[in-house]
Design an enzyme around this catalytic site. Sequence first.
Site, PDB file in Angstrom:
ATOM      1  N   HIS B 133     -18.010 -40.398 -30.172  1.00 62.60           N
ATOM      2  CA  HIS B 133     -17.942 -41.832 -30.489  1.00 62.60           C
ATOM      3  C   HIS B 133     -19.291 -42.318 -31.061  1.00 62.60           C
ATOM      4  CE1 HIS B 133     -16.536 -46.040 -29.609  1.00 62.60           C
ATOM      5  NE2 HIS B 133     -17.839 -46.256 -29.497  1.00 62.60           N
ATOM      6  N   GLU B 134     -20.369 -41.959 -30.366  1.00 63.73           N
ATOM      7  CA  GLU B 134     -21.701 -42.399 -30.826  1.00 63.73           C
ATOM      8  C   GLU B 134     -22.051 -41.760 -32.161  1.00 63.73           C
ATOM      9  OE1 GLU B 134     -22.932 -44.876 -29.370  1.00 63.73           O
ATOM     10  OE2 GLU B 134     -21.730 -44.781 -27.541  1.00 63.73           O
ATOM     11  N   HIS B 137     -20.606 -43.668 -34.882  1.00 62.35           N
ATOM     12  CA  HIS B 137     -21.397 -44.876 -35.186  1.00 62.35           C
ATOM     13  C   HIS B 137     -22.539 -44.511 -36.134  1.00 62.35           C
ATOM     14  CE1 HIS B 137     -19.571 -47.978 -32.851  1.00 62.35           C
ATOM     15  NE2 HIS B 137     -19.820 -47.444 -31.663  1.00 62.35           N
ATOM     16  N   HIS B 143     -16.322 -50.183 -34.132  1.00 62.31           N
ATOM     17  CA  HIS B 143     -15.242 -50.074 -33.142  1.00 62.31           C
ATOM     18  C   HIS B 143     -13.906 -50.359 -33.812  1.00 62.31           C
ATOM     19  CE1 HIS B 143     -18.227 -50.821 -29.651  1.00 62.31           C
ATOM     20  NE2 HIS B 143     -18.133 -49.543 -29.969  1.00 62.31           N
TER      21      HIS B 143
END
Lengths: 449, 187
Positions: B133-134, B137, B143
């Site tokens: 997830h990071e 980013h 998101h």
Amino acid sequence: MDKKMSIMIVDDESIVRESLYHWFERSGYRVDTAASGFEALEKLEEYPFDILFVDIKMPGMDGLELLKKVKSEYRDTIVIIITAYGSIESAIKAMKIGASDYLLKPFKPDYLSLVLEKVTQQKKRADEYNYLKGRLEKITRFDNIIGQSPPMKAIFELIPDIAASDASVLLTGETGTGKELIAKAIHAKSPRSHHPFIAINCGAVPDNLLESELFGHRKGAFTDAVFSRKGFLEVVAGGTLFLDEIGEISSKMQIDLLRVLEEKKITKVGSSEPLDVNFRLISATRRNLDEAITQGDFREDFYYRINVIRLHVPPLRKKMEDLALLVNHFLNKYSQETAKRVDRVSRGTLTLLKQYDWPGNVRELENAIERAVVLARSRTLTPADFGFLSTTVSRKKGTSTLKEMERAYILETLGNCGWNITRAAKVLNINRVTLHKKIDRYGLRAEKQ
Amino acid sequence: MNTPQSIGVVPIGDIPDMAPRVIVAHISACLNLEATVLKPIGTPSYALDRQRLQFDVGPILQNLESKPFKGVDKIIGVLSVDIFLPVFTHVFGEARQGGRVGLVSLFRLKKEPPGPDRLSPDVLQRAAKVALHELCHLYDLAHCENNPCLMHFSGSLEDLDQTPFNLCRYCTRFFKDALALPGRPLL
């Protein structure tokens, strides 16, 4: 969650601003920050942020003071208070003033997410409510006719009664006052509302063509009549015919229309067979028809036929109390149409708009707002956005002597600058002391809003 | 022609060997990127907040951004200590949009009681999800509204367990675009 929501974080601590900034950025929001209440208000003037996260303890203007200002100036902006443990009483006070929620520092990330979801739903419901309210107003307030002034209220009261009858209506008033809108409203409220509403501007159609347009023609009736054509008097079938600029039609056409109104029959050009017609006539004119009759330009018998009910629509300058309402209406309309978030006018702007005579009436005002919205660079329209009106403003009546002209020009400039002496002096290219002297000499005072 | 992106996973402080290895495996398998475990670095004592007894992610990210990790495009740091952002009680991980370095903390990925002892398969899976997830980013993905998507925000372990390892079709597209044109804003 709506990704297009815009958020401003107002906190004097840079670490808090930075943390939240990155968190919101990662969630796809448009984010900005302000280090003080004053900066936040400046930024709100420029852009309509949807949600403000405001720290309660800030030097200068604290969170509660900012909240009060935001809620009085920007009602729709959602404010969420951020506070530390131990200042829960202030948070409760903030909720009473109008904050939507509060967060106790430090908070769990999922709690922030929940609060955002809650206020997003709240905003969505408010937007839906405003949209539906607007729709409802359109239905119940005679379409786009806006006004709260006594003459407009009188017209609104008369419309349902006029609509219920089938008598001919004559609408009088200057160009751009909204005569066609009133005609449409009468039609919409009448039993004929399920049939067509046809509007013809008699002043814009040559007389011979108008005859063919209204009565229709048979194939071969004249050189260019290659096909048979139904006229509007036939097409309108049970509906309302609106003849704008009726004062411009020829005597011959007046006689033809008079016959139609009396007999409810027409004969197409090139035909000898009469045809039954059923319509209601609403006419409009900016001319003084009584004067035209005296001068022999208009037929008296036709005049009495079309003038069973007469309604006068006042010019904008005679109902200036409606100006702010109209400005807001057109601002909403063109902000939505152009997708530019321009939703406010400064006080100075309203003063400027009130000084103008509006010879083109509501139509001219609408065009002016549309132009200003299209070219606006911030959410608030300022006098500079209406620069194109200034030459006309300065030509207002009664400025015959040099002194009077100087007085009017200084007053206008002060109004344009929101009575900011420094700015006005700069525009007038004189120093502030001279301007103060002139203000005293001419006894100028800021108009109260 | 784009050069394939290479990801470095850095153990920070005392963490079980298994954690960075599982993360590397998931980066390769789920995002099809080349990933390697880099040489460990020490516990970031400079970032310890003595009042909260937690580590502030801001200085850690800043410190890692300044280090010249050669041969890798993006860095994922793995820690076993409790990390926080000043307004939040804690975070599972943190990364700046379009940045170079992201962080994952194992500390709160374990249900009762929180702490850095032996890692269960559940904790390793959660660590891999937070790392992926990071990392996304870092490739400018924001998101996502879709629940079944790796980029959906997970505020609790329950949410995290519901989150899949894969991106939804929209985020997959954004991710591919980001790899094709590194540095281009996506959303």
